[in-house]
Design an enzyme around this catalytic site. Structure first.
Site, PDB file in Angstrom:
ATOM      1  N   LYS A 148      -6.054  -8.871  11.506  1.00 16.54           N
ATOM      2  CA  LYS A 148      -5.947  -7.429  11.302  1.00 16.54           C
ATOM      3  C   LYS A 148      -7.302  -6.913  10.850  1.00 16.54           C
ATOM      4  O   LYS A 148      -7.847  -7.378   9.852  1.00 16.54           O
ATOM      5  CB  LYS A 148      -4.876  -7.125  10.256  1.00 16.54           C
ATOM      6  CG  LYS A 148      -4.783  -5.648   9.904  1.00 16.54           C
ATOM      7  CD  LYS A 148      -3.592  -5.370   8.992  1.00 16.54           C
ATOM      8  CE  LYS A 148      -3.584  -3.925   8.549  1.00 16.54           C
ATOM      9  NZ  LYS A 148      -2.437  -3.636   7.666  1.00 16.54           N
ATOM     10  N   ARG A 153     -10.316  -0.946   2.554  1.00 14.40           N
ATOM     11  CA  ARG A 153      -9.617  -2.229   2.708  1.00 14.40           C
ATOM     12  C   ARG A 153     -10.526  -3.340   3.249  1.00 14.40           C
ATOM     13  O   ARG A 153     -10.061  -4.350   3.741  1.00 14.40           O
ATOM     14  CB  ARG A 153      -8.424  -2.055   3.654  1.00 14.40           C
ATOM     15  CG  ARG A 153      -7.472  -0.921   3.303  1.00 14.40           C
ATOM     16  CD  ARG A 153      -6.038  -1.284   3.615  1.00 14.40           C
ATOM     17  NE  ARG A 153      -5.120  -0.174   3.755  1.00 14.40           N
ATOM     18  CZ  ARG A 153      -4.691   0.614   2.766  1.00 14.40           C
ATOM     19  NH1 ARG A 153      -5.148   0.442   1.535  1.00 14.40           N
ATOM     20  NH2 ARG A 153      -3.826   1.572   3.006  1.00 14.40           N
ATOM     21  N   LYS A 208      -4.372  -6.846  15.604  1.00  9.91           N
ATOM     22  CA  LYS A 208      -4.220  -5.414  15.337  1.00  9.91           C
ATOM     23  C   LYS A 208      -5.552  -4.807  14.981  1.00  9.91           C
ATOM     24  O   LYS A 208      -6.248  -5.394  14.160  1.00  9.91           O
ATOM     25  CB  LYS A 208      -3.244  -5.250  14.174  1.00  9.91           C
ATOM     26  CG  LYS A 208      -3.058  -3.840  13.708  1.00  9.91           C
ATOM     27  CD  LYS A 208      -2.180  -3.809  12.484  1.00  9.91           C
ATOM     28  CE  LYS A 208      -2.162  -2.381  11.980  1.00  9.91           C
ATOM     29  NZ  LYS A 208      -1.582  -2.277  10.677  1.00  9.91           N
ATOM     30  N   ARG A 251      -1.747   6.380   8.053  1.00 13.50           N
ATOM     31  CA  ARG A 251      -1.822   6.588   6.599  1.00 13.50           C
ATOM     32  C   ARG A 251      -1.266   7.944   6.212  1.00 13.50           C
ATOM     33  O   ARG A 251      -0.773   8.130   5.112  1.00 13.50           O
ATOM     34  CB  ARG A 251      -3.249   6.347   6.116  1.00 13.50           C
ATOM     35  CG  ARG A 251      -3.580   4.863   6.249  1.00 13.50           C
ATOM     36  CD  ARG A 251      -4.963   4.496   5.777  1.00 13.50           C
ATOM     37  NE  ARG A 251      -5.231   3.091   6.099  1.00 13.50           N
ATOM     38  CZ  ARG A 251      -6.417   2.533   6.021  1.00 13.50           C
ATOM     39  NH1 ARG A 251      -7.448   3.229   5.606  1.00 13.50           N
ATOM     40  NH2 ARG A 251      -6.579   1.250   6.332  1.00 13.50           N
ATOM     41  N   CYS A 276       0.803  -1.239   0.000  1.00  9.65           N
ATOM     42  CA  CYS A 276       0.000   0.000   0.000  1.00  9.65           C
ATOM     43  C   CYS A 276       0.829   1.278   0.000  1.00  9.65           C
ATOM     44  O   CYS A 276       0.414   2.291  -0.539  1.00  9.65           O
ATOM     45  CB  CYS A 276      -0.996  -0.001   1.155  1.00  9.65           C
ATOM     46  SG  CYS A 276      -0.248  -0.068   2.788  1.00  9.65           S
ATOM     47  N   SER A 283      -1.521   3.524  15.366  1.00 10.45           N
ATOM     48  CA  SER A 283      -1.366   4.985  15.321  1.00 10.45           C
ATOM     49  C   SER A 283      -2.500   5.736  16.016  1.00 10.45           C
ATOM     50  O   SER A 283      -2.258   6.665  16.783  1.00 10.45           O
ATOM     51  CB  SER A 283      -1.233   5.435  13.867  1.00 10.45           C
ATOM     52  OG  SER A 283      -2.343   5.005  13.100  1.00 10.45           O
TER      53      SER A 283
HETATM   54  C1  PBG Z   1       0.124  -1.496   5.931  1.00  7.76           C
HETATM   55  C2  PBG Z   1      -0.066  -1.237   7.380  1.00  7.76           C
HETATM   56  C3  PBG Z   1      -0.983  -0.391   8.019  1.00  7.76           C
HETATM   57  C4  PBG Z   1      -0.608  -0.369   9.367  1.00  7.76           C
HETATM   58  C5  PBG Z   1       0.472  -1.221   9.506  1.00  7.76           C
HETATM   59  N1  PBG Z   1       0.786  -1.764   8.278  1.00  7.76           N
HETATM   60  C6  PBG Z   1      -2.073   0.445   7.496  1.00  7.76           C
HETATM   61  C7  PBG Z   1      -3.250  -0.104   6.851  1.00  7.76           C
HETATM   62  O1  PBG Z   1      -3.509  -1.298   6.839  1.00  7.76           O
HETATM   63  O2  PBG Z   1      -3.968   0.715   6.285  1.00  7.76           O
HETATM   64  C8  PBG Z   1      -1.262   0.454  10.445  1.00  7.76           C
HETATM   65  C9  PBG Z   1      -0.398   0.806  11.597  1.00  7.76           C
HETATM   66  C10 PBG Z   1      -0.901   1.908  12.461  1.00  7.76           C
HETATM   67  O3  PBG Z   1      -2.015   2.438  12.308  1.00  7.76           O
HETATM   68  O4  PBG Z   1      -0.131   2.293  13.344  1.00  7.76           O
HETATM   69  N2  PBG Z   1      -0.782  -2.298   5.339  1.00  7.76           N
END
Ligand code: PBG
Length: 337
Positions: A210, A232, A263, A220, A137, A289
Site C-alpha cells: 500500500k 502516512r 493499492k 478521506r 485512522c 477513490s
Molecule cells: C484506511 C484506508 C484508506 C483507504 C483504504 N483504507 C485511506 C488511507 O490509507 O489514508 C483508501 C481507499 C481509497 O482511497 O479508496 N487506512
C-alpha cells in the site's frame, strides 16, 4: 512448404508472392474478438466498498465521489440487497464512528459502528460476503492509523489494537478481515488472535503493498480520516519503490495472509504484475477513490466516455494480474457486464 518455412524464419525477407501477417484478421468480427479475448471481467471479481455512519435513514453523498454515500446501518442493509441483486458477491466496510479518541476505542468496541453493520447485514442479507477494513485512522481523533507518541506513530502497541479490532469484526460475523494500516507484524498478530479464538478458517486479505498516495484524497472525505497533522509516509510505501513491494508482500504471506493486495491500482499495474508473477498468490487490487473521482469528473465534463473508460480500466487491472478488484465502480460495471 517452401513458403511456410520462409515465413517461420521471419517475414522480413518475404517476397511479393508471400502473404504478410495479418493480425487484424482476428479483430474483424465481434464474435471472433470475443473468442480470442484473453481477459474477461466477471462480477465475481468485485468487492464493493461501503461507508457506514451513525444514525437512521442517513444517506449522504460524498461530494468528491458522485454515487458514493455515507450510509447508516439500515441504509447499508438496503444497499447490500441491491449489491447482491447485481450478483456482486462481496462488500468491504469502513466505519465512521460516533466518537473519535486518541486510541480509536470504537474500532474495537463490540457495539461499534462496523460491528453493528456486520450483524445487520449478516441477519438480512446472509449470503453477502462481508469483509472489513481493519485500521484505526477513521476512529482516532488525530486521524492516524495507530497510537501516536510524540512524533511517532508507534508500531507494536498499535498492532495489538488492530488485532482486537479484527477479532471483534469476526465475532460480529465478518467473513474476512483486511488490515490496511501497513504496520509491521500486524498480519501475524491478527492471525494469532483469530486462531486463539477458534477462527482459524477466517482468511486475511492484507493491504500488502500500500503506497502513500495522493489518490486517497476523496476517500478521506468519505471516511473522515484525514490526519490532523503529519502524513502516512512513515508506514505506507514510497511510490517510487518496486522491490520493496515484493518484500512487503513476502512478509505478509509468511505471516499468514491469504490474499495480498496492491493499492492503488492504476498507477501501480507493474507492481500487480510483479506480485502475481513472483508469488502466484490470490492477488487483489484496490481501484481507489481518486481513480474513481478522476473518471467520474472527466465523464461529467464530457471529456471522456465514462462507461467505456471504467470498463477499460478494470480490464487493465485484471490483465495486469489482479484476481480481485476493490472498486467503487462495481455496481456500474456489473450493470454493464
Ligand atoms: C484506511 C484506508 C484508506 C483507504 C483504504 N483504507 C485511506 C488511507 O490509507 O489514508 C483508501 C481507499 C481509497 O482511497 O479508496 N487506512
Amino acid at each position: 512448404m517452401d513458403n511456410t518455412e520462409k515465413l517461420t524464419i521471419g517475414s522480413i525477407t518475404q517476397t511479393g508472392t508471400q502473404p504478410f501477417k495479418r493480425l487484424r484478421r482476428t479483430r474483424m468480427t465481434a464474435t471472433l474478438r470475443s473468442m480470442v479475448r484473453e481477459t474477461e471481467l466477471s462480477k465475481n471479481d468485485f468487492i464493493y466498498p461501503l461507508f457506514v455512519c451513525p444514525g437512521m435513514k442517513v444517506k449522504k453523498e460524498v461530494s468528491s465521489m458522485p454515487g458514493v454515500y455515507q450510509m447508516s446501518v439500515d441504509e447499508i442493509v438496503r444497499e447490500c440487497v441491491e449489491v447482491k441483486s447485481l450478483d456482486i458477491p462481496a462488500v468491504i466496510l469502513f466505519g465512521i464512528p460516533e466518537h473519535k479518541d486518541e486510541v480509536g476505542s470504537e474500532a474495537y468496541d463490540e457495539l461499534g459502528i462496523v460491528q453493528r453493520a456486520i450483524h445487520a447485514i449478516k441477519k438480512e442479507v446472509s449470503e453477502m460476503f462481508v469483509i472489513t477494513d481493519v485500521c484505526l485512522c477513521e476512529y482516532t481523533s488525530h486521524g492516524h492509523c495507530g497510537i501516536v507518541r510524540g512524533n511517532e506513530i508507534v508500531n507494536d502497541e498499535s498492532i495489538e489494537l488492530l488485532a482486537k479490532e479484527a477479532l471483534t469484526h469476526v465475532q460480529a460475523g465478518a467473513d474476512m478481515v483486511a488490515p490496511s494500516d501497513m504496520f509491521d507484524g500486524r498480519v501475524k498478530a491478527i492471525r494469532a488472535i483469530l486462531d486463539e479464538n477458534n477462527f482459524h478458517n477466517v482468511p486475511i486479505m492484507s493491504y500488502a503493498a500500500k503506497y502513500a498516495s495522493g489518490f486517497y484524497g476523496p476517500f478521506r472525505e468519505a471516511a473522515e480520516s484525514t490526519p490532523k497533522f503529519g502524513d502516512r509516509r512513515s508506514h505506507q510505501m514510497d511510490p517510487a519503490n518496486s522491490n520493496e513491494a515484493l518484500r512487503e508482500v513476502q512478509t505478509d504471506i509468511e505471516e499468514g495472509a491469504d490474499i495480498v493486495m496492491v493499492k492503488p491500482a492504476m498507477p501501480y499495474l507493474d507492481i500487480i504484475r510483479r506480485v502475481k508473477d513472483t508469488f502466484h498468490m490470490p492477488t487483489a487490487a484496490y481501484n481507489v477513490s481518486g481513480e474513481y473521482s478522476m473518471v467520474k469528473a472527466a465523464g461529467r465534463l464530457g471529456w471522456i466516455d465514462e462507461q467505456r473508460v471504467l470498463m477499460e480500466m478494470l480490464t487493465g487491472i485484471k490483465r495486469a494480474g489482479a484476481d480481485v478488484i476493490l472498486t467503487y465502480f462495481a455496481k456500474d460495471a456489473a450493470k454493464l457486464l
